[in-house]
Design a protein around this motif. Structure first.
Motif, mmCIF file in Angstrom:
data_model
loop_
_atom_site.group_PDB
_atom_site.id
_atom_site.type_symbol
_atom_site.label_atom_id
_atom_site.label_comp_id
_atom_site.label_asym_id
_atom_site.label_seq_id
_atom_site.Cartn_x
_atom_site.Cartn_y
_atom_site.Cartn_z
ATOM 1 N N LEU A 108 -0.818 4.235 1.946
ATOM 2 C CA LEU A 108 -1.282 5.423 2.653
ATOM 3 C C LEU A 108 -2.325 6.184 1.830
ATOM 4 C CD1 LEU A 108 -1.043 7.264 5.134
ATOM 5 C CD2 LEU A 108 0.825 8.445 3.957
ATOM 6 N N SER A 109 -2.059 6.375 0.563
ATOM 7 C CA SER A 109 -3.008 7.090 -0.302
ATOM 8 C C SER A 109 -4.355 6.381 -0.373
ATOM 9 C CB SER A 109 -2.438 7.232 -1.719
ATOM 10 O OG SER A 109 -1.332 8.088 -1.711
ATOM 11 N N GLU A 110 -4.326 5.072 -0.458
ATOM 12 C CA GLU A 110 -5.580 4.304 -0.530
ATOM 13 C C GLU A 110 -6.356 4.404 0.781
ATOM 14 O OE1 GLU A 110 -8.465 1.724 -2.411
ATOM 15 O OE2 GLU A 110 -7.117 3.342 -2.981
ATOM 16 N N LEU A 111 -5.662 4.336 1.892
ATOM 17 C CA LEU A 111 -6.332 4.478 3.190
ATOM 18 C C LEU A 111 -6.960 5.861 3.326
ATOM 19 C CD1 LEU A 111 -3.771 2.686 5.517
ATOM 20 C CD2 LEU A 111 -6.120 1.960 5.048
ATOM 21 N N TYR A 153 0.873 -5.316 10.807
ATOM 22 C CA TYR A 153 0.480 -6.048 9.602
ATOM 23 C C TYR A 153 1.593 -5.835 8.584
ATOM 24 C CZ TYR A 153 -4.157 -6.105 11.698
ATOM 25 O OH TYR A 153 -5.222 -6.293 12.552
ATOM 26 N N GLY A 154 2.160 -6.936 8.070
ATOM 27 C CA GLY A 154 3.268 -6.845 7.137
ATOM 28 C C GLY A 154 2.898 -7.183 5.723
ATOM 29 N N LYS A 155 3.783 -6.750 4.826
ATOM 30 C CA LYS A 155 3.630 -6.971 3.384
ATOM 31 C C LYS A 155 2.244 -6.549 2.909
ATOM 32 C CE LYS A 155 7.023 -10.657 3.509
ATOM 33 N NZ LYS A 155 8.201 -10.170 2.913
ATOM 34 N N VAL A 156 1.852 -5.360 3.337
ATOM 35 C CA VAL A 156 0.517 -4.839 3.072
ATOM 36 C C VAL A 156 0.462 -4.188 1.696
ATOM 37 C CG1 VAL A 156 -1.231 -3.207 3.879
ATOM 38 C CG2 VAL A 156 0.134 -4.462 5.529
ATOM 39 N N VAL A 162 -7.178 -1.996 2.906
ATOM 40 C CA VAL A 162 -8.621 -1.739 2.928
ATOM 41 C C VAL A 162 -9.347 -2.904 3.594
ATOM 42 C CG1 VAL A 162 -10.679 -1.407 1.501
ATOM 43 C CG2 VAL A 162 -8.564 -0.185 0.959
ATOM 44 N N GLU A 163 -8.949 -4.129 3.306
ATOM 45 C CA GLU A 163 -9.555 -5.308 3.951
ATOM 46 C C GLU A 163 -9.377 -5.237 5.470
ATOM 47 O OE1 GLU A 163 -8.121 -9.071 2.468
ATOM 48 O OE2 GLU A 163 -8.328 -8.403 0.376
ATOM 49 N N ILE A 164 -8.188 -4.881 5.895
ATOM 50 C CA ILE A 164 -7.897 -4.793 7.338
ATOM 51 C C ILE A 164 -8.794 -3.737 7.984
ATOM 52 C CG2 ILE A 164 -6.139 -4.116 9.029
ATOM 53 C CD1 ILE A 164 -4.054 -5.356 6.996
ATOM 54 N N VAL A 165 -8.873 -2.576 7.371
ATOM 55 C CA VAL A 165 -9.703 -1.487 7.898
ATOM 56 C C VAL A 165 -11.174 -1.914 7.952
ATOM 57 C CG1 VAL A 165 -10.603 0.807 7.313
ATOM 58 C CG2 VAL A 165 -8.149 0.407 7.391
#
Length: 172
Positions: A108-111, A153-156, A162-165
């Protein structure tokens, strides 16, 4: 449809779409079932407008022959309903116990850092993303879990988030 557009943009067509939906329900002033239709109509209204601003709530109240207080009470009670615009891509991070223990707080913090907005506030300036912290999504075996518009998305990890976003950014 992007859920970030201002209410005034295409509002007439959106209200017409909502009218057409309500018409299929056969609601009239004397029908006590109209109260039972409220949640169904609010779900449809939110799917059309992207959120439920006061103007939409007032409109629904009028169409279902209910008071504004009855409508706003339901909207404020259920977490699913939003009175604020959301991003085109709604990013949800599960903060339930299993996810939290396995690092959801770091995800969450990274997003928040990468997207430049805090969770549960407003969308990014470009209207593409909004972030929400959820309690539990029921996918504890995949912890930590992140969802984008309901896709799980699991085991994130923070890097994977960040890759997903970034993949969604490419889609615009």
């Amino acid at each position: 449809m992007s859920c970030c557009k201002k209410l005034s943009e295409g509002a007439e067509a959106k209200f017409a779409e909502l009218d057409a939906f309500i018409a299929t329900l056969g609601v009239d002033r004397d029908d006590e079932r109209r109260r039972g239709r409220l949640i169904q109509v609010l779900h449809k209204a939110q799917s059309i407008f992207g959120y439920l601003p006061r103007e939409v709530q007032q409109y629904v109240a009028q169409k279902l022959f209910l008071t504004e207080a009855q409508v706003s009470g339901v909207v404020s009670f259920y977490n699913y309903f939003s009175t604020e615009p959301k991003g085109k891509y709604c990013v949800d991070v599960c903060m339930g116990t299993a996810c939290y223990v396995k690092g959801a707080e770091k995800v969450l913090s990274e997003l928040e850092r990468v997207l430049g907005v805090k969770a549960d506030t407003h969308p990014t300036e470009d209207g593409l993303f909004s972030i929400s912290a959820l309690r539990c999504v029921g996918a504890c075996g995949l912890a930590p879990v992140m969802m984008v518009n309901g896709k799980v998305y699991g085991k994130v990890t923070p890097a994977k988030a960040v890759e997903i976003v970034n993949e969604y950014k490419k889609q615009g």
